[in-house]
Design a protein around this motif. Structure first.
Motif, PDB file in Angstrom:
ATOM      1  N   ALA A   1       0.823  -1.214   0.000  1.00 56.62           N
ATOM      2  CA  ALA A   1       0.000   0.000   0.000  1.00 56.62           C
ATOM      3  C   ALA A   1       0.854   1.260   0.000  1.00 56.62           C
ATOM      4  O   ALA A   1       0.527   2.243  -0.681  1.00 56.62           O
TER       5      ALA A   1
ATOM      6  N   SER B   1      -4.682   3.854   8.063  1.00 56.04           N
ATOM      7  CA  SER B   1      -5.035   2.991   6.938  1.00 56.04           C
ATOM      8  C   SER B   1      -4.752   3.701   5.622  1.00 56.04           C
ATOM      9  O   SER B   1      -4.861   4.936   5.534  1.00 56.04           O
TER      10      SER B   1
ATOM     11  N   SER C   1      -5.766   3.589   1.487  1.00 51.46           N
ATOM     12  CA  SER C   1      -6.660   3.070   0.456  1.00 51.46           C
ATOM     13  C   SER C   1      -7.014   4.228  -0.485  1.00 51.46           C
ATOM     14  O   SER C   1      -6.788   5.397  -0.146  1.00 51.46           O
ATOM     15  N   PRO C   2      -7.567   3.950  -1.679  1.00 50.85           N
ATOM     16  CA  PRO C   2      -7.790   2.624  -2.267  1.00 50.85           C
ATOM     17  C   PRO C   2      -6.667   2.258  -3.223  1.00 50.85           C
ATOM     18  O   PRO C   2      -5.946   3.119  -3.712  1.00 50.85           O
TER      19      PRO C   2
ATOM     20  N   TYR D   1      -6.575  -4.068  -7.436  1.00 53.32           N
ATOM     21  CA  TYR D   1      -7.891  -4.360  -6.866  1.00 53.32           C
ATOM     22  C   TYR D   1      -8.502  -5.607  -7.491  1.00 53.32           C
ATOM     23  O   TYR D   1      -9.176  -6.403  -6.826  1.00 53.32           O
TER      24      TYR D   1
ATOM     25  N   SER E   1      -5.246  -7.570   0.989  1.00 50.43           N
ATOM     26  CA  SER E   1      -5.248  -6.120   0.784  1.00 50.43           C
ATOM     27  C   SER E   1      -5.997  -5.756  -0.496  1.00 50.43           C
ATOM     28  O   SER E   1      -6.655  -4.717  -0.567  1.00 50.43           O
TER      29      SER E   1
ATOM     30  N   ASN F   1      -9.209  -3.619  -0.600  1.00 45.18           N
ATOM     31  CA  ASN F   1      -8.890  -2.395  -1.339  1.00 45.18           C
ATOM     32  C   ASN F   1      -8.140  -1.391  -0.469  1.00 45.18           C
ATOM     33  O   ASN F   1      -8.351  -0.176  -0.568  1.00 45.18           O
ATOM     34  N   GLY F   2      -7.268  -1.912   0.392  1.00 48.35           N
ATOM     35  CA  GLY F   2      -6.479  -1.047   1.252  1.00 48.35           C
ATOM     36  C   GLY F   2      -5.700  -1.861   2.266  1.00 48.35           C
ATOM     37  O   GLY F   2      -5.790  -3.090   2.315  1.00 48.35           O
TER      38      GLY F   2
END
Length: 391
Positions: A86, A148, A150-151, A157, A303, A307-308
């Motif tokens: 990420a 966190s 995202s995305p 994805y 992940s 999506n994160g």
């Protein structure tokens, strides 16, 4: 007496191998009766997508358990691999494949780190991976700076959320999905025929031919029915393709390779393996490198699915993976277990969780049920070993 003993041994082996499959079928039947939407194409697809990362972890974990070890750190490694990916893809703007390669590299480094302490230094895997669970969880928080990210979006994805649909056409269904599942059934039948011929060649006990044919027909029908449900929903999930490749590769590795035989030898009888010239340190090192690699793959899948990346990702994943292996027939003492058994065990966990969620069962009750199922599975293994020893 010899014939009677052979028949009894065959029945015992079939019970061990088929018992978990019967349990899976019974669970599916029970939940489909209690909640009509359980067998809907959409829900069956969701089961595959939601628990794919546990299936990936179970492949590596069963090899660890066969070798006589345990790994408590896989959930933290899942989180760390997703975090690194990420940071590069979401925060850094790099292409998706950079994140995948980086996450895989992290998994391999983690595996080498833990393999060194277990294989070279000689610290029990339980202690090494318990330390790793804390260490890698802390590193995850630092990498993400406790937030966190995202995305992901795009191709990353689609790793866990994408489908192959419409490539070969079909009216109201995806033809490619049916072809792939048909090939899987044909492969299963071919392997069963070869195994039966080999058993007969060595004068081993086998089931009656009509029963053998019935088994192939029933399994083929169930698999094709499942494939049709996917075909009329959204097609063939990308993550199912990944799982199929991993299952085939690791089944061959564990059953047909020198490395696989050495893992069974070490877990079954360590002193005998050492006297036989097995390079125990090397094999143990590779066991944990492989577990790190598959943890990274699971981290990428998870992940992508979410999506994160989150600091708390992967919590309790190690327990689900370990439970799947023991429910699937792996022995607590090592030396026994199969990749296919671990997959069925993981599916039992997935079906139980999904079915109880559909029925609105509380999370606390779900944990109680899972704990009891794990305890009964291990108790069954211990009971079988005692009976075998008594004879």
């Amino acid at each position: 007496m010899t014939g009677t003993s052979n028949v009894w041994a065959l029945m015992t082996r079939n019970l061990r191998q088929s018992g978990i499959l019967i349990a899976l079928v019974a669970l599916v039947a029970m939940f489909s009766f209690m909640h009509p939407s359980f067998l809907s194409p959409g829900n069956l697809t969701n089961i595959v997508l939601q628990y794919s990362y546990i299936l990936v972890l179970a492949i590596g974990m069963v090899i660890v358990i066969i070798g006589g070890h345990i790994d408590l750190s896989v959930g933290s490694v899942v989180a760390l691999a997703g975090a690194v990916s990420a940071v590069l893809v979401v925060q850094g703007g790099h292409p998706w494949w950079v994140g995948v390669l980086a996450a895989t590299g992290v998994g391999l480094l983690v595996g080498a780190w833990q393999g060194f302490w277990v294989a070279v230094v000689g610290i029990p895997a339980f202690i090494v991976t318990l330390a790793g669970m804390l260490l890698f969880r802390g590193l995850t928080a630092q990498v993400l700076d406790n937030v966190s990210l995202s995305p992901f979006g795009g191709t990353y994805y689609n790793i866990a959320n994408g489908f192959q649909n419409g490539l070969l056409g079909g009216y109201g269904y995806d033809a490619l999905t049916l072809i792939v599942f048909g090939l899987a059934v044909a492969g299963f039948a071919l392997v069963q025929v070869r195994n039966r011929r080999a058993a007969l060649r060595y004068k081993q006990a086998v089931e009656a031919f009509p029963l053998f044919i019935l088994k192939i027909v029933v399994v083929g029908a169930v698999v094709m029915w499942f494939g049709y449900q996917l075909a009329v929903a959204r097609g063939l999930p990308n993550v199912l393709i990944l799982l199929a490749i991993l299952i085939i590769v690791y089944t061959v590795v564990t059953q047909r390779s020198v490395f696989g035989r050495h893992v069974y030898a070490i877990g079954g009888n360590l002193p005998a393996a050492q006297l036989s010239g097995v390079k125990v340190k090397r094999v143990n090192f590779l066991i944990f490198v492989n577990m790190g690699f598959l943890s990274a793959i699971a981290g990428i899948v998870y992940s992508s699915r979410m999506n994160g990346a989150q600091p708390a990702a992967g919590e309790m994943f190690e327990l689900d993976a370990i439970a799947a292996c023991f429910i699937g027939g792996a022995a607590v003492t090592g030396g026994v277990g199969r990749v296919t058994g671990a997959m069925i065990g993981a599916l039992i966990m997935a079906v139980m969780t999904n079915g109880m969620q559909l029925m609105g069962v509380s999370y606390s009750t779900q944990q109680i049920v899972k704990g009891l199922v794990l305890l009964l599975a291990v108790a069954f293994d211990v009971y079988n070993k005692r009976r075998a020893g008594a004879r």
